[in-house]
Enzyme design. Sequence first.
Site, PDB file in Angstrom:
ATOM      1  N   ASN A  27       0.822  -1.203   0.000  1.00  0.00           N
ATOM      2  CA  ASN A  27       0.000   0.000   0.000  1.00  0.00           C
ATOM      3  C   ASN A  27       0.851   1.245   0.000  1.00  0.00           C
ATOM      4  O   ASN A  27       2.029   1.219   0.343  1.00  0.00           O
ATOM      5  CB  ASN A  27      -0.920   0.019   1.226  1.00  0.00           C
ATOM      6  CG  ASN A  27      -0.172   0.218   2.522  1.00  0.00           C
ATOM      7  OD1 ASN A  27       0.443  -0.729   3.024  1.00  0.00           O
ATOM      8  ND2 ASN A  27      -0.206   1.414   3.068  1.00  0.00           N
ATOM      9  N   CYS A  28       0.238   2.343  -0.419  1.00  0.00           N
ATOM     10  CA  CYS A  28       0.820   3.672  -0.219  1.00  0.00           C
ATOM     11  C   CYS A  28      -0.113   4.397   0.752  1.00  0.00           C
ATOM     12  O   CYS A  28      -0.821   3.762   1.523  1.00  0.00           O
ATOM     13  CB  CYS A  28       0.991   4.418  -1.540  1.00  0.00           C
ATOM     14  SG  CYS A  28      -0.548   4.676  -2.445  1.00  0.00           S
ATOM     15  N   MET A  29      -0.111   5.716   0.738  1.00  0.00           N
ATOM     16  CA  MET A  29      -0.895   6.451   1.729  1.00  0.00           C
ATOM     17  C   MET A  29      -2.393   6.189   1.612  1.00  0.00           C
ATOM     18  O   MET A  29      -3.083   6.009   2.616  1.00  0.00           O
ATOM     19  CB  MET A  29      -0.647   7.956   1.584  1.00  0.00           C
ATOM     20  CG  MET A  29       0.647   8.415   2.218  1.00  0.00           C
ATOM     21  SD  MET A  29       0.730  10.215   2.239  1.00  0.00           S
ATOM     22  CE  MET A  29       2.290  10.442   3.070  1.00  0.00           C
TER      23      MET A  29
END
Length: 495
Positions: A27-29
């Site tokens: 995941n990212c933000m």
Amino acid sequence: MVSKEQQLAKDIYSKIGGSNNVSNVYNCMTRVRIDLRDEGIVDVDALKKVAGVMGVVEDGNNLQVVVGPGTANKVALEMADMAGKEKGATVAENLDQDLSGRQQAEQRTAEVKAQQKQKNNTPFKRALKIIASIFVPLIPAFVGAGIIGGIASIIQNLMTAGQLDAEAWTAIFSVLKIIQNGLFAYLNVYVGINAARVFGATEGLGGIIGGVVLLNGMNPDLPLKNIFTGDALAANQGGIIGVIVAVFLLSVVEKNLRKVVPNAVDIIVTPTVTLLVVGLLTIFIIMPVAGVISSSLVGSITWILNVGGAFAGFVLGALFLPMVMFGLHQILTPIHIEMIASSGKTLLLPILAMAGAGQVGAAIALWIRCRKNKQLTNMIKGSLPVGILGIGEPLIYAVSLPLGRPFITACIGGGIGGAVIGAIGNIGATAIGPSGIALIPLIPDGMWWGYVLGLLAAYSGGFVVTYFFGVPKEAMEPTELDGSTTNVDDLLSNL
């Protein structure tokens, strides 16, 4: 009791072919990023309608599901746990199956699927995916270390101005700088490790090559020479760009050596020869060449900003939202880092941050003009707070993009803010990661006021242009909440 993150993870799996169709989850933000074994069995339309999903970005066998900040990490953890995998773990050799030469788990059974894959898997898209895979895991580190460094800068400025007692605050300042430099002093090593993971090389060897660029152990009185110019080599010459290129070569050398070196001596011969060959290439070839490239990139952007001023700021601020929408903004990360390494700040980030501020202004205008549309205003209420903090995906995918015109007027608002930043000039950020009002502590040299002025201009510009020109008539039609979570497709069905 099933948590909302667990339910969302189950719902996502039900629309993408189950956990067996997933090779990696990270995941990212704001996005859960999923590497698929067969993208052809994913029901994208049904996935978009899942409660909690704000948007979906397709990129070949990589699927990005926008669920919002904080939620993205929790959902990725739940999905990894359900699949019996470690979140972010490399199930195949690397995050990009084609880089390692491995065959995909399942053969395509229809020509249309192969054509679709070829369309999405362009060299440019692959390059962006590589950059994202290397830097996305470091974003939380950039945010934490950057904010701590920003606080340290504020303390330093106040001590210099005599508003804080230097004797009392120097120790606190030193501690904060030590924490900040735990990332930035050794960033090449972290990038080397991540790049090795992506390219399918041994991660420890990638970290060593990243450390080679620091030139630790070189006698400063007898420095190594640049074989092209005769000048002394400087630590970090070539920076992040050089490290990525060097680790790619490392992966090539290591993989080919493992094919010919006998197993009995592989543990001794392969890492030793790989490090020696790639280390020499890094020091004497890659560092000088990448140094020129890095300096040229940084110099060109600085020149454009200095010469272009308000015009350059407007163009950059207006075009950044489309880049975020397509996930292309990751390509700018190495440029930000090189600018920080060379001058202590990136002049590009404050301008690009205006794009999110333009969205905030546009969202507020929609909230006022479309107040009878309860589904839309509910979307805005959920997306606006994180938008003010600089995380723009929820507003893009849940508000402005589905409506069309507000997305364009939000871009114009971002351009107006960028023009203000460009006209003032010399407004930079000491770290990447935060945006919006969260970026204020990272603006050095007392220029925070200019950044705030740009934010206010972007808010105002996005609001005014959207209020008068960006509100679709259909969006003002009354709608009511039905008690369930509203998603984009529910909203569009009422427009």
